[in-house]
Design an enzyme around this catalytic site. Structure first.
Site, short mmCIF file in Angstrom:
data_model
loop_
_atom_site.label_atom_id
_atom_site.label_comp_id
_atom_site.label_asym_id
_atom_site.label_seq_id
_atom_site.Cartn_x
_atom_site.Cartn_y
_atom_site.Cartn_z
N ASP A 1 1.02 -1.09 -0.09
CA ASP A 1 0.02 0.12 0.03
C ASP A 1 1.07 1.31 -0.10
OD1 ASP A 1 -3.36 0.07 0.81
OD2 ASP A 1 -2.13 2.07 0.83
N ASN B 1 -6.00 -4.40 -6.34
CA ASN B 1 -7.02 -3.91 -5.74
C ASN B 1 -7.02 -2.45 -5.48
OD1 ASN B 1 -9.24 -3.98 -3.35
ND2 ASN B 1 -7.48 -3.12 -2.47
N TYR C 1 -13.81 7.41 -13.17
CA TYR C 1 -13.96 6.00 -12.30
C TYR C 1 -14.36 5.10 -13.38
CZ TYR C 1 -14.85 2.54 -8.48
OH TYR C 1 -14.81 1.39 -7.80
N LYS D 1 -12.38 1.72 -14.66
CA LYS D 1 -12.93 0.24 -14.35
C LYS D 1 -13.18 -0.24 -15.56
CE LYS D 1 -12.33 0.26 -9.80
NZ LYS D 1 -11.25 -0.30 -9.30
N THR E 1 -17.51 -0.54 3.22
CA THR E 1 -15.81 0.07 3.67
C THR E 1 -16.10 1.27 4.50
OG1 THR E 1 -15.65 0.98 1.63
CG2 THR E 1 -14.57 -1.39 1.76
P1 NAI Z 1 -10.23 2.17 0.59
O1 NAI Z 1 -10.35 3.39 0.29
O2 NAI Z 1 -10.95 1.33 1.84
O3 NAI Z 1 -9.05 1.11 0.30
C1 NAI Z 1 -8.16 1.62 -0.70
C2 NAI Z 1 -6.70 1.29 -0.36
O4 NAI Z 1 -5.93 1.51 -1.61
C3 NAI Z 1 -6.18 2.09 0.85
O5 NAI Z 1 -5.55 1.38 1.79
C4 NAI Z 1 -5.51 3.09 0.01
O6 NAI Z 1 -4.14 3.52 0.87
C5 NAI Z 1 -4.93 2.45 -1.20
N1 NAI Z 1 -4.30 3.22 -2.06
C6 NAI Z 1 -4.94 4.49 -2.72
N2 NAI Z 1 -4.07 4.71 -3.73
C7 NAI Z 1 -3.17 4.18 -3.75
C8 NAI Z 1 -1.80 4.20 -4.39
N3 NAI Z 1 -1.84 5.23 -5.54
N4 NAI Z 1 -0.97 3.33 -4.32
C9 NAI Z 1 -1.10 2.21 -3.49
N5 NAI Z 1 -2.25 2.09 -2.70
C10 NAI Z 1 -3.31 3.02 -2.82
O7 NAI Z 1 -11.27 1.43 -0.90
P2 NAI Z 1 -11.96 0.03 -0.92
O8 NAI Z 1 -13.40 0.55 -0.88
O9 NAI Z 1 -11.64 -0.92 -0.20
O10 NAI Z 1 -11.65 -0.24 -2.63
C11 NAI Z 1 -10.61 -1.34 -2.97
C12 NAI Z 1 -11.09 -1.48 -4.52
O11 NAI Z 1 -12.34 -1.95 -4.71
C13 NAI Z 1 -10.54 -0.40 -5.41
O12 NAI Z 1 -10.10 -0.70 -6.51
C14 NAI Z 1 -12.32 0.22 -5.60
O13 NAI Z 1 -12.57 0.85 -6.65
C15 NAI Z 1 -13.02 -1.23 -5.43
N6 NAI Z 1 -14.44 -0.92 -5.36
C16 NAI Z 1 -14.90 -0.83 -3.97
C17 NAI Z 1 -16.23 -0.72 -3.67
C18 NAI Z 1 -16.89 -0.36 -2.52
O14 NAI Z 1 -18.15 -0.21 -2.38
N7 NAI Z 1 -16.20 -0.28 -1.46
C19 NAI Z 1 -17.25 -1.02 -5.11
C20 NAI Z 1 -16.63 -1.49 -6.20
C21 NAI Z 1 -15.25 -1.46 -6.50
#
Ligand code: NAI
Length: 248
Positions: free
Chosen positions: A36, A89, A155, A159, A190
Site C-alpha cells: 500500500d 485492488n 472511475y 474500471k 468499507t
Molecule cells: P479503501 O479506500 O477502503 O482502500 C483502498 C486502499 O488503496 C487504501 O489502503 C489506500 O491507501 C490504497 N491506495 C489508494 N491509492 C493508492 C496508490 N496510489 N497506491 C497504493 N495504494 C493506494 O477502498 P475500497 O473500498 O476497499 O476499494 C478497494 C477496491 O475496490 C478499489 O479498486 C475500488 O475501486 C474497488 N471497489 C470498491 C467498492 C466499494 O463499495 N467499496 C465497490 C466497487 C469497487
C-alpha cells in the site's frame, strides 16, 4: 485451504477490501505480500495476519510508480521464492462531478491509480509468474466496469478499462499458464460507505436485489476462489459480486 503455500501479492492492502483480501488469502494458506502507500495501516494488516498464525510481509507500493511494482515482485521472489497470485485492488473513487466539469487533473488522477496502476502491476507480475510456469491475477474492477453512474466518469472509464486489460492479459498469457480475471463489487461496506448518512445508505441498499450492501469478505472469498486451482479453466472473465445490482 484454497491456496495453500502459494505466494500472493495484494495492492491496496492497508484498508477495506484489500485488507480483507490479504487476510482471507492468508487464511486460505497463502504467504502474502501486503502492499500500500499507507505504510502504517499496511503494517497493521500484516500484524493482523501474523497474530492469527498466518505468514505475511509488508512492502511500500504506490501503484502509480512502475519501479515500486518491480521492487515488490522482486521482494516476493526474494522472501518467498516466487509469485503465484496477484490481486490488483488499490483504487480511489475520485471527485464526483458531471463529465464536462472534470478537469484534466481530476480525470488523470483516477486513471493513473485505477487503470494505469493495474497495468504497471500486471507488467511487473507477469514476468515473475512466467518464470514460475504460471499464476493467477485478479483485478478488482467494479459494477462500474459494466455500467455507468452519473458524476463519476473517470472511475467508470478506468474500471471499464480494467475489464478490457484483464481480457487481453488472459488472451496473451493463457497458453503460458497465467489466468487473469476481474471482479466487480457493487457497494461494499468499507469506511467510506459506512460513514454515509443513514438515508443515503438505505437508498444504496435498495439498489441491490438482496436489499443490502456487501461485506468485504464476500469480495475476498471470490478473489481467493478465482486465484485457486478450483478456477483452473476460468480466465478473461468479469465476475460481479454485487448482490444482484446488475440484474436491473
Ligand atoms: P479503501 O479506500 O477502503 O482502500 C483502498 C486502499 O488503496 C487504501 O489502503 C489506500 O491507501 C490504497 N491506495 C489508494 N491509492 C493508492 C496508490 N496510489 N497506491 C497504493 N495504494 C493506494 O477502498 P475500497 O473500498 O476497499 O476499494 C478497494 C477496491 O475496490 C478499489 O479498486 C475500488 O475501486 C474497488 N471497489 C470498491 C467498492 C466499494 O463499495 N467499496 C465497490 C466497487 C469497487
Amino acid at each position: 485451504m484454497l491456496i495453500k503455500d502459494k505466494v500472493a501479492l495484494v495492492t491496496g492492502g492497508a484498508a477495506g477490501i484489500g485488507r480483507t483480501i490479504a487476510i482471507v488469502f492468508a487464511k486460505e494458506g497463502a504467504k502474502v505480500i501486503v502492499t500500500d502507500c499507507n505504510d502504517e495501516e499496511g503494517k497493521k494488516t500484516v500484524e493482523m495476519i501474523n497474530d492469527a498464525g498466518g505468514q505475511a510481509i509488508y512492502r511500500h507500493l504506490d501503484v502509480t510508480h512502475p519501479e515500486n511494482h518491480e521492487a515488490v515482485v522482486a521482494a516476493a521472489c526474494e522472501e518467498f521464492g516466487r509469485l503465484d497470485i496477484a490481486c490488483n485492488n488499490a483504487g480511489i473513487s475520485g471527485e464526483f462531478r458531471l463529465t464536462a466539469e472534470h478537469t484534466p487533473e481530476t480525470w488523470q488522477q483516477v486513471i493513473d491509480i485505477n487503470l494505469t496502476g493495474v497495468f504497471y502491476g500486471v507488467r511487473a507480475q507477469i514476468p515473475a509468474m512466467l518464470n514460475n510456469g504460471g499464476g493467477s491475477i485478479v483485478n478488482i474492477a467494479s459494477i462500474l466496469g459494466q455500467v455507468g453512474l452519473e458524476e463519476i466518469s473517470p472511475y467508470v472509464a478506468a474500471k471499464h478499462g480494467v475489464v478490457g486489460l484483464t481480457k487481453n492479459v488472459a488472451l496473451e498469457y493463457g497458453s503460458k499458464g497465467i489466468r487473469c480475471n476481474s471482479v466487480g463489487p457493487a457497494f461494499i461496506k468499507t469506511t467510506l460507505v459506512n460513514n454515509l448518512p443513514k438515508d443515503v445508505r438505505s437508498q444504496l441498499e435498495s439498489m441491490h436485489a438482496l436489499g443490502r450492501m456487501g461485506e468485504t469478505e464476500e469480495v475476498a472469498n471470490l478473489a481467493a476462489w478465482l486465484s485457486s486451482d478450483r478456477a483452473s479453466f476460468i480466465t478473461g472473465n468479469y465476475y460481479a459480486v454485487d448482490g444482484g445490482y446488475l440484474s436491473r
